[in-house]
Structure formats: C-alpha cells, structure tokens
Write a protein that holds these residues in place. Structure first.
Motif, PDB file in Angstrom:
ATOM      1  N   ALA A  51      37.043 -22.186   3.048  1.00 54.33           N
ATOM      2  CA  ALA A  51      36.966 -23.729   3.770  1.00 54.33           C
ATOM      3  C   ALA A  51      35.605 -24.287   3.857  1.00 54.33           C
ATOM      4  CB  ALA A  51      37.821 -23.761   4.955  1.00 54.33           C
ATOM      5  N   PHE A  52      34.589 -23.448   4.263  1.00 57.89           N
ATOM      6  CA  PHE A  52      33.311 -23.984   4.503  1.00 57.89           C
ATOM      7  C   PHE A  52      32.782 -24.251   3.201  1.00 57.89           C
ATOM      8  CE2 PHE A  52      28.853 -22.719   4.355  1.00 57.89           C
ATOM      9  CZ  PHE A  52      28.261 -23.618   5.411  1.00 57.89           C
ATOM     10  N   TYR A  53      32.601 -23.499   2.138  1.00 57.48           N
ATOM     11  CA  TYR A  53      32.186 -23.867   0.977  1.00 57.48           C
ATOM     12  C   TYR A  53      32.811 -25.155   0.040  1.00 57.48           C
ATOM     13  CZ  TYR A  53      28.736 -20.099   1.069  1.00 57.48           C
ATOM     14  OH  TYR A  53      27.675 -19.321   1.564  1.00 57.48           O
ATOM     15  N   ALA A  54      33.919 -25.467   0.507  1.00 55.39           N
ATOM     16  CA  ALA A  54      34.633 -26.641   0.110  1.00 55.39           C
ATOM     17  C   ALA A  54      34.149 -27.908   0.835  1.00 55.39           C
ATOM     18  CB  ALA A  54      36.106 -26.411   0.237  1.00 55.39           C
ATOM     19  N   SER A  55      33.463 -27.723   1.900  1.00 59.52           N
ATOM     20  CA  SER A  55      33.126 -28.765   3.019  1.00 59.52           C
ATOM     21  C   SER A  55      31.791 -29.411   2.409  1.00 59.52           C
ATOM     22  CB  SER A  55      33.074 -28.356   4.356  1.00 59.52           C
ATOM     23  OG  SER A  55      31.772 -27.527   4.357  1.00 59.52           O
ATOM     24  N   THR A  66      29.670 -22.445  11.386  1.00 64.74           N
ATOM     25  CA  THR A  66      29.539 -22.039   9.824  1.00 64.74           C
ATOM     26  C   THR A  66      29.566 -20.628   9.730  1.00 64.74           C
ATOM     27  OG1 THR A  66      26.968 -21.597   9.895  1.00 64.74           O
ATOM     28  CG2 THR A  66      27.878 -23.906  10.090  1.00 64.74           C
ATOM     29  N   PRO A  67      29.660 -20.110   8.585  1.00 70.94           N
ATOM     30  CA  PRO A  67      29.836 -18.515   8.363  1.00 70.94           C
ATOM     31  C   PRO A  67      28.468 -17.897   8.954  1.00 70.94           C
ATOM     32  CG  PRO A  67      30.641 -19.640   6.417  1.00 70.94           C
ATOM     33  CD  PRO A  67      30.221 -20.470   7.394  1.00 70.94           C
ATOM     34  N   PHE A  68      27.308 -18.466   8.786  1.00 68.87           N
ATOM     35  CA  PHE A  68      26.252 -18.020   9.081  1.00 68.87           C
ATOM     36  C   PHE A  68      25.820 -17.767  10.448  1.00 68.87           C
ATOM     37  CE2 PHE A  68      25.560 -20.139   4.886  1.00 68.87           C
ATOM     38  CZ  PHE A  68      25.147 -18.901   4.257  1.00 68.87           C
ATOM     39  N   GLY A  69      26.677 -18.219  11.416  1.00 73.31           N
ATOM     40  CA  GLY A  69      26.707 -18.012  12.928  1.00 73.31           C
ATOM     41  C   GLY A  69      27.687 -17.001  13.453  1.00 73.31           C
ATOM     42  N   HIS A  70      28.069 -16.131  12.556  1.00 77.78           N
ATOM     43  CA  HIS A  70      28.822 -15.016  12.817  1.00 77.78           C
ATOM     44  C   HIS A  70      28.113 -13.767  12.390  1.00 77.78           C
ATOM     45  CE1 HIS A  70      32.666 -17.198  13.660  1.00 77.78           C
ATOM     46  NE2 HIS A  70      32.192 -18.120  13.248  1.00 77.78           N
ATOM     47  N   GLY A  71      28.376 -12.779  13.288  1.00 74.06           N
ATOM     48  CA  GLY A  71      27.908 -11.420  12.923  1.00 74.06           C
ATOM     49  C   GLY A  71      26.455 -11.133  13.574  1.00 74.06           C
ATOM     50  N   GLN A  72      25.792 -10.486  13.044  1.00 73.22           N
ATOM     51  CA  GLN A  72      24.302 -10.031  13.619  1.00 73.22           C
ATOM     52  C   GLN A  72      23.327 -10.387  12.861  1.00 73.22           C
ATOM     53  OE1 GLN A  72      23.355  -8.057  16.447  1.00 73.22           O
ATOM     54  NE2 GLN A  72      21.264  -8.827  15.672  1.00 73.22           N
ATOM     55  N   PRO A  73      22.470 -11.390  13.253  1.00 75.22           N
ATOM     56  CA  PRO A  73      21.483 -12.086  12.672  1.00 75.22           C
ATOM     57  C   PRO A  73      20.202 -11.353  12.766  1.00 75.22           C
ATOM     58  CG  PRO A  73      21.435 -13.247  14.858  1.00 75.22           C
ATOM     59  CD  PRO A  73      22.780 -12.233  14.566  1.00 75.22           C
ATOM     60  N   TYR A  74      19.146 -11.571  11.828  1.00 80.38           N
ATOM     61  CA  TYR A  74      18.100 -10.481  11.720  1.00 80.38           C
ATOM     62  C   TYR A  74      16.745 -11.257  11.905  1.00 80.38           C
ATOM     63  CZ  TYR A  74      21.138  -6.659  10.084  1.00 80.38           C
ATOM     64  OH  TYR A  74      21.807  -5.736  10.296  1.00 80.38           O
ATOM     65  N   SER A  75      15.759 -10.780  12.314  1.00 82.94           N
ATOM     66  CA  SER A  75      14.572 -10.985  12.206  1.00 82.94           C
ATOM     67  C   SER A  75      13.945 -10.365  11.021  1.00 82.94           C
ATOM     68  CB  SER A  75      13.539 -10.693  13.594  1.00 82.94           C
ATOM     69  OG  SER A  75      13.361  -9.143  13.559  1.00 82.94           O
ATOM     70  N   ARG A  76      12.842 -10.758  10.753  1.00 82.15           N
ATOM     71  CA  ARG A  76      12.094 -10.700   9.593  1.00 82.15           C
ATOM     72  C   ARG A  76      11.642  -9.089   9.752  1.00 82.15           C
ATOM     73  NH1 ARG A  76       7.975 -13.790   5.551  1.00 82.15           N
ATOM     74  NH2 ARG A  76       7.419 -12.168   4.245  1.00 82.15           N
ATOM     75  N   SER A  77      11.320  -8.429  10.748  1.00 83.62           N
ATOM     76  CA  SER A  77      10.690  -7.193  10.990  1.00 83.62           C
ATOM     77  C   SER A  77      12.168  -6.371  11.111  1.00 83.62           C
ATOM     78  CB  SER A  77       9.868  -7.243  12.224  1.00 83.62           C
ATOM     79  OG  SER A  77      10.999  -7.594  13.422  1.00 83.62           O
ATOM     80  N   GLN A  78      13.225  -6.595  11.591  1.00 83.65           N
ATOM     81  CA  GLN A  78      14.215  -5.976  11.504  1.00 83.65           C
ATOM     82  C   GLN A  78      14.834  -5.876  10.183  1.00 83.65           C
ATOM     83  OE1 GLN A  78      16.492  -8.442  13.905  1.00 83.65           O
ATOM     84  NE2 GLN A  78      16.423  -6.977  15.852  1.00 83.65           N
ATOM     85  N   GLN A  93      25.388 -24.403  -0.282  1.00 81.23           N
ATOM     86  CA  GLN A  93      25.426 -23.602  -1.582  1.00 81.23           C
ATOM     87  C   GLN A  93      24.201 -24.080  -2.484  1.00 81.23           C
ATOM     88  OE1 GLN A  93      29.286 -23.822  -3.480  1.00 81.23           O
ATOM     89  NE2 GLN A  93      28.403 -23.251  -5.323  1.00 81.23           N
ATOM     90  N   ARG A  94      23.928 -25.305  -2.736  1.00 84.15           N
ATOM     91  CA  ARG A  94      22.850 -25.771  -3.565  1.00 84.15           C
ATOM     92  C   ARG A  94      21.457 -25.360  -2.937  1.00 84.15           C
ATOM     93  NH1 ARG A  94      19.777 -30.364  -2.536  1.00 84.15           N
ATOM     94  NH2 ARG A  94      21.453 -31.391  -1.238  1.00 84.15           N
ATOM     95  N   LEU A  95      21.234 -25.282  -1.716  1.00 84.31           N
ATOM     96  CA  LEU A  95      19.987 -24.902  -1.202  1.00 84.31           C
ATOM     97  C   LEU A  95      19.759 -23.186  -1.423  1.00 84.31           C
ATOM     98  CD1 LEU A  95      19.535 -27.125   1.914  1.00 84.31           C
ATOM     99  CD2 LEU A  95      18.552 -27.552  -0.428  1.00 84.31           C
ATOM    100  N   VAL A  96      20.604 -22.520  -0.956  1.00 83.21           N
ATOM    101  CA  VAL A  96      20.602 -20.968  -1.034  1.00 83.21           C
ATOM    102  C   VAL A  96      20.491 -20.780  -2.465  1.00 83.21           C
ATOM    103  CG1 VAL A  96      21.746 -19.156  -0.344  1.00 83.21           C
ATOM    104  CG2 VAL A  96      21.644 -20.946   1.217  1.00 83.21           C
ATOM    105  N   GLY A  97      21.504 -21.443  -3.111  1.00 84.85           N
ATOM    106  CA  GLY A  97      21.781 -21.058  -4.548  1.00 84.85           C
ATOM    107  C   GLY A  97      20.091 -21.177  -5.314  1.00 84.85           C
TER     108      GLY A  97
END
Length: 249
Positions: free
Chosen positions: A10-14, A145-157, A21-25
């Motif tokens: 549903a997110f990618y259909a929005s 958005t799906p990127f707001g779920h789970g464990q985010p990371y810093s660059r050092s992590q 999708q365009r920017l990350v892709g």
C-alpha cells in the motif's frame, strides 16, 4: 517490528511511496551497476527495486521474511518470490553475485545473524547493497511510512555491524531528504530537496544506502587482538601431591 506485506504494498502504491521508490531506486541501481549474467537476490521487501534488474540478470530472486508475509512477484510469468527465514535461507554457499537488502536489517531480531547468512550465500567478492533508515532522519521518526518501523541506524552502527560480519564498505550515500509528508508541495519539490540535501551533506537524510563487498578473511588487527587475549589468559597447571614419607605420622 516487521510490517505486513500488505502495508508495504500500500505504501509503494501511494504518491509518497512512488517518490521514495524513485529516489531510493536511483541510488540503489547506481550501486548495483551492470547485472548482466549475474545472480541477484532481494531480501526483505525489495520488489519495487527489482524490476529493471530482472530483465538483465541471469536470475533474480525475491526472498521475504516469514514475519512479513510474501507476495507473488513478478506479476506475470513464473513466480520468483519465496517466504523464508532470513537467517536460514534455502540456498547453497556462494550462490549469489549481488544481494539487495531493503526493509530487512531494521526489522529482524538479530541483524548480525542475517548479515552472516548473506555472507554465506554471496560469492567471494560478491556485493551487498542495503538501504537502512537513518536514526537522525525524519523518516525514522514517523511510523506512517515503512521506514519509521524497526531499528534505525547511525552510520557508525552500520559500519560496526559490517566489520563484525566481514563486509567492507565500498560506497556510501544518503537519500530521502524530502519530508515524509503526503503534501502536493513536498511531492513536487522532492528532487529539489534531494539536490540540496546531497549537495550540502545534510545530516537528516531518511536512509543510508551502502554498497559493501564480502571479505574472505578477518582483519589482521582482530586476529592479533584475539592472540594477545589468549596469551594473557591465566593457565592453571596441576601441582603434584608430595609422596608420603616412610615411617611418617
């Protein structure tokens, strides 16, 4: 926590999902480069980014974690998608040339085990491309958005995770500077946000996108550290009991 596959679809259909999708892709496909004749796997929910790959690669697989659910992909022809345990994938050693991780690392209980399994199925010198939420970014702070779920990371992590699982970073980029808001103004100016954020190296990008190469041996520094630890370890040697003296008490 892993999102359900229906939420991801549903997110990618929005409209916001289409912009993401365009920017990350754009960044993902630049790092993948030519995949002609190669074996490629997407793990997590990578199907929005596998379309161009499927027509060039020798073989393309879409593996999805059991906690997420699976969707048929591609929409026509033979299905290349499969429901798996991402830490025990049904593949032999050194079976793949490229692995793409999206909506994967941040959603599993043991990221190190997942990375070790990816290391196992990659060929020597094989490359991993992963997109991971940036803990300093706006996208990691909004669960719409799906990127707001789970464990985010810093660059050092992320760097530490790759070193511990024998991956060497080769390229590093940030993307998704546009705010995660379904507004016509933000969506129309997404490319401008991206140009400004990238040009100024701003710290609040939504995602880290990393290209890493499989290493075959542990770094010498780590090996030397383990040797020193063993030399410093205390060794307990048995002490013989004195023989009894004849005629003693």
């Amino acid at each position: 926590m892993s999102l359900d596959v229906t939420d991801l679809r549903a997110f990618y259909a929005s409209p916001l999902g289409a912009v993401a999708q365009r920017l990350v892709g754009r960044t993902v496909h630049r790092m993948l480069g030519s995949v002609s004749g190669l074996r490629v796997m997407g793990l997590g929910y990578a199907v929005p980014y596998l379309g161009p790959v499927r027509h060039a690669a020798e073989r393309t697989l879409a593996f999805m974690p059991a906690t997420q659910g699976v969707t048929n992909w591609p929409g026509s022809g033979r299905s290349a998608s499969c429901l798996v345990d991402p830490t025990m994938m049904p593949l032999p050693d050194s079976a793949l040339d490229r692995v793409l991780l999206i909506h994967a690392i941040e959603a599993v209980e043991s990221p190190a085990e997942l990375m070790q399994e990816v290391w196992r199925v990659l060929t020597p010198g094989g490359r991993l491309i992963m997109a991971v939420p940036n803990r300093r970014g706006l996208w990691a702070r909004r669960d719409a958005t799906p990127f707001g779920h789970g464990q985010p990371y810093s660059r050092s992590q992320l760097g530490r995770l790759m070193r511990e699982t024998l991956f060497a970073p080769e390229d590093w980029a940030e993307t998704l500077y546009v705010p995660p808001v379904e507004g016509w103004l933000t969506l129309r100016t997404a490319s401008a946000w991206e140009r400004v954020g990238t040009g100024l190296s701003l710290p609040f990008a939504g995602l880290h996108v990393v290209e890493a190469t499989k290493q075959l041996h542990r770094p010498v520094v780590a090996v030397q550290a383990r040797k020193k630890a063993r030399l410093r370890a205390r060794v307990l040697a048995p002490v013989p009991v004195p023989a009894p003296v004849p005629g003693g008490a």
